[in-house]
Design a protein around this motif. Structure first.
Motif, PDB file in Angstrom:
ATOM      1  N   PRO A   1       7.133   8.623 -20.349  1.00 27.57           N
ATOM      2  CA  PRO A   1       7.859   9.009 -21.294  1.00 27.57           C
ATOM      3  C   PRO A   1       9.395   9.048 -20.851  1.00 27.57           C
ATOM      4  O   PRO A   1       9.621   9.142 -19.838  1.00 27.57           O
ATOM      5  N   ALA A   2      10.160   8.218 -21.858  1.00 26.34           N
ATOM      6  CA  ALA A   2      11.614   8.165 -21.695  1.00 26.34           C
ATOM      7  C   ALA A   2      12.305   9.400 -21.274  1.00 26.34           C
ATOM      8  O   ALA A   2      13.361   9.408 -20.667  1.00 26.34           O
ATOM      9  N   GLU A   3      11.985  10.637 -22.098  1.00 24.25           N
ATOM     10  CA  GLU A   3      12.697  11.616 -21.651  1.00 24.25           C
ATOM     11  C   GLU A   3      12.624  12.162 -20.178  1.00 24.25           C
ATOM     12  O   GLU A   3      13.453  13.063 -19.978  1.00 24.25           O
ATOM     13  N   LEU A   4      11.513  12.136 -19.652  1.00 26.90           N
ATOM     14  CA  LEU A   4      11.281  12.220 -18.332  1.00 26.90           C
ATOM     15  C   LEU A   4      11.796  11.241 -17.366  1.00 26.90           C
ATOM     16  O   LEU A   4      11.240  10.538 -16.577  1.00 26.90           O
ATOM     17  N   THR A   5      13.106  11.517 -17.342  1.00 19.58           N
ATOM     18  CA  THR A   5      13.852  10.364 -16.437  1.00 19.58           C
ATOM     19  C   THR A   5      13.781  10.814 -14.916  1.00 19.58           C
ATOM     20  O   THR A   5      13.812   9.750 -14.252  1.00 19.58           O
ATOM     21  N   ASP A   6      13.458  12.048 -14.642  1.00 18.69           N
ATOM     22  CA  ASP A   6      13.431  12.383 -13.082  1.00 18.69           C
ATOM     23  C   ASP A   6      11.956  11.612 -12.804  1.00 18.69           C
ATOM     24  O   ASP A   6      11.602  11.085 -11.628  1.00 18.69           O
ATOM     25  N   ALA A   7      10.920  11.643 -13.830  1.00 22.22           N
ATOM     26  CA  ALA A   7       9.533  10.985 -13.246  1.00 22.22           C
ATOM     27  C   ALA A   7       9.751   9.324 -13.287  1.00 22.22           C
ATOM     28  O   ALA A   7       9.204   8.931 -12.284  1.00 22.22           O
ATOM     29  N   ARG A   8      10.433   8.910 -14.057  1.00 25.74           N
ATOM     30  CA  ARG A   8      10.965   7.620 -14.172  1.00 25.74           C
ATOM     31  C   ARG A   8      11.317   7.205 -12.927  1.00 25.74           C
ATOM     32  O   ARG A   8      11.049   5.969 -12.118  1.00 25.74           O
ATOM     33  N   ASP A   9      12.548   7.893 -12.218  1.00 17.82           N
ATOM     34  CA  ASP A   9      13.150   7.482 -11.136  1.00 17.82           C
ATOM     35  C   ASP A   9      11.957   7.426  -9.618  1.00 17.82           C
ATOM     36  O   ASP A   9      12.128   6.583  -8.790  1.00 17.82           O
ATOM     37  N   PHE A  10      11.409   8.770 -10.072  1.00 17.59           N
ATOM     38  CA  PHE A  10      10.436   8.924  -8.703  1.00 17.59           C
ATOM     39  C   PHE A  10       9.373   7.687  -8.729  1.00 17.59           C
ATOM     40  O   PHE A  10       8.973   7.446  -7.426  1.00 17.59           O
ATOM     41  N   VAL A  11       8.811   7.614  -9.681  1.00 13.56           N
ATOM     42  CA  VAL A  11       7.863   6.360  -9.719  1.00 13.56           C
ATOM     43  C   VAL A  11       8.498   4.937  -9.306  1.00 13.56           C
ATOM     44  O   VAL A  11       7.870   4.289  -8.550  1.00 13.56           O
ATOM     45  N   ALA A  12       9.807   4.704  -9.853  1.00 11.10           N
ATOM     46  CA  ALA A  12      10.317   3.468  -9.186  1.00 11.10           C
ATOM     47  C   ALA A  12      10.534   3.316  -7.726  1.00 11.10           C
ATOM     48  O   ALA A  12      10.550   2.575  -7.065  1.00 11.10           O
ATOM     49  N   GLN A  13      10.988   4.689  -7.302  1.00 10.81           N
ATOM     50  CA  GLN A  13      11.591   4.716  -6.031  1.00 10.81           C
ATOM     51  C   GLN A  13      10.115   4.610  -5.011  1.00 10.81           C
ATOM     52  O   GLN A  13      10.247   4.076  -3.913  1.00 10.81           O
ATOM     53  N   TYR A  14       9.075   5.237  -5.436  1.00 12.58           N
ATOM     54  CA  TYR A  14       8.075   5.344  -4.521  1.00 12.58           C
ATOM     55  C   TYR A  14       6.717   4.274  -4.927  1.00 12.58           C
ATOM     56  O   TYR A  14       5.634   4.343  -4.198  1.00 12.58           O
ATOM     57  N   GLY A  15       7.006   3.715  -6.050  1.00 13.45           N
ATOM     58  CA  GLY A  15       6.127   2.495  -6.366  1.00 13.45           C
ATOM     59  C   GLY A  15       4.474   2.977  -6.896  1.00 13.45           C
ATOM     60  O   GLY A  15       3.623   2.369  -6.777  1.00 13.45           O
ATOM     61  N   LEU A  16       4.433   3.853  -7.654  1.00  9.20           N
ATOM     62  CA  LEU A  16       3.305   4.540  -8.432  1.00  9.20           C
ATOM     63  C   LEU A  16       3.041   3.397  -9.449  1.00  9.20           C
ATOM     64  O   LEU A  16       4.028   2.896 -10.366  1.00  9.20           O
TER      65      LEU A  16
END
Length: 448
Positions: A127-142
């Motif tokens: 979800p777009a509102e969960l910006t911290d999750a988006r950053d985490f996913v992009a950083q760790y490659g989930l």
């Protein structure tokens, strides 16, 4: 040619059918796995729960082709979330040891702990509102993940995360339902473990408090017992001081007072020695004892106490009483306890006739009975049947250990102790002891 056209039409249908069968088979297998998980969590004891959870995180992840999974817990709604259980495939990066979801993924953690699932089949599904999750996913490659709130009863106590790094992954609704059930089973097991740990801690604290209380009561009882001979010593020495101030006009009386003080001093030292001996765990040696002589010794030691309280003490010892087998100091303590209790009862009776009688007589073949009778107010019915239980007392300042100690000693000597109301007034406490056999009497004489 038409036949070949028919074959081309049926091929996509078989592909679609096979693709729909695979998820159903996976769900069916996973349902069976969750049933096994339920049984395992039910069987697991409190100290086995953590091990079982990590084992089943691995089984679930392998069954669903996942790469990493973990459990995150919090003790209360105000406490931070911490990682407690993890599983991962080889060559998959582990979560950092100090990983704090509440700090790294603050918004996402609050979202999940509010009871919401975070499920995505590809990074674009976050979800777009969960910006911290988006950053985490992009950083760790989930590539795909399912983060499910972990309920225990009606509260969320944490969450479970299931991740995939190698490729995207679909999450059918029926599969998610079973995965949610598995996480709830984890939550129930963790809640049960925490409840049992809390119960064990409470029991441990209760045992410690009970031991402290018992020690406090024991020390108070010992102080009470030691104060008796010390008080007698002080009384006798006070009498000697008065005689000396009067130029010792009665030397026989002074000598008797000094002798009594010496005996009381020995008795005090013996009480302390026996207490130390008891805590060292050594076994006492029982020998044949003249019970009549023993009772006479105790009445002489306590005579000054009776005089100070203005109590008439009568002693009746049958000449036909034989020797008993026992520990001299312990049996002296029994007789002394019963006499002091009788003195206290007479004091509380507010009667002009203050009497205590102690009797030693044959009970029946092979037994001797020692009785202490007072003319006090008697025993209250509310405690009459519990006199020999710990911390039960009729005295306002009593510890409730004297009669318990008496019963313990008597029973260790093979006898029994009881209390009975007198026909007119007061109470009689009595206990029995087995008489010594001839061999024991001969051995005692040789020992002496």
């Amino acid at each position: 040619m038409p036949r070949m056209a028919d074959q081309r039409k049926t091929q996509p249908t078989r592909d679609r059918t096979s693709r729909s069968i695979r998820p159903r088979r996976e769900i069916d297998r996973f349902e069976s796995l969750v049933s096994e998980l339920s049984a395992a969590m039910t069987r697991a004891s409190a100290h086995e729960v953590d091990r079982e959870i990590e084992l089943w995180l691995g089984k679930i992840s392998q069954a669903l082709g996942l790469d990493r999974s973990g459990i995150y817990e919090r003790d209360s709604s105000s406490d931070p979330v911490r990682t407690t259980h993890t599983w991962k495939r080889p060559n998959i990066p582990p979560l950092p040891r100090d990983f704090d979801p509440g700090k790294v993924l603050k918004r996402t953690t609050e979202y999940v702990l509010a009871g919401n699932q975070l499920v995505f089949s590809s990074p674009t599904g976050v979800p777009a509102e969960l910006t911290d999750a988006r950053d985490f996913v992009a950083q760790y490659g989930l590539k795909a993940s399912a983060i499910i709130p972990m309920w225990a009863g009606d509260q969320v106590i944490g969450a479970a995360g299931f991740d995939r790094f190698r490729a995207a992954r679909e999450w059918p609704s029926k599969l998610l339902d079973q995965l949610t059930l598995a996480v709830r089973l984890f939550g129930s097991a963790i809640e049960r473990k925490q409840s049992e740990i809390a119960l064990q801690a409470a029991r441990s604290e209760l045992r410690i408090a009970s031991r402290r209380n018992m020690m406090s009561q024991l020390v108070a009882s010992l102080v009470h017992e030691i104060n008796q001979p010390l008080g007698a010593i002080l009384s006798n020495l006070g009498g000697v001081t008065r005689l000396l101030s009067q130029k010792n006009t009665e030397p026989a009386m002074a000598l008797a007072a000094v002798s009594d003080a010496i005996e009381d001093t020995k008795r005090t030292a013996e009480i302390i020695r026996r207490v130390r001996f008891m805590f060292k765990g050594h076994a006492e040696r029982k020998i044949a004892i003249g019970i009549g002589e023993l009772v006479t010794e105790v009445t002489k030691l306590i005579a000054s106490e009776a005089a100070l309280r203005k109590i008439l003490m009568r002693v009746e010892i049958s000449p036909f009483v034989k020797r008993v087998v026992g520990d001299r100091v312990q049996l002296q303590q029994c007789v002394l306890n019963l006499l002091i209790n009788a003195f206290d009862a007479v004091r509380d009776g507010n009667s002009d006739r203050r009497e205590v009688a102690i009797t030693v007589a044959s009970e029946k073949t092979g037994w001797v009975r020692i009785s202490v009778c007072d003319n006090g107010p008697g025993i209250a019915p509310s405690v009459a049947n519990r006199l020999f239980e710990p911390f039960v007392t009729t005295k306002s300042e009593g510890m409730g250990l004297g009669l318990l100690l008496t019963r313990s000693i008597v029973e260790q000597h093979g006898g029994r102790v009881w209390a009975a109301p007198n026909p007119e007034r007061g109470t009689t406490f009595a206990f029995t002891l087995p008489i010594a056999q001839r061999k024991q009497s001969r051995a005692a004489k040789n020992h002496q």
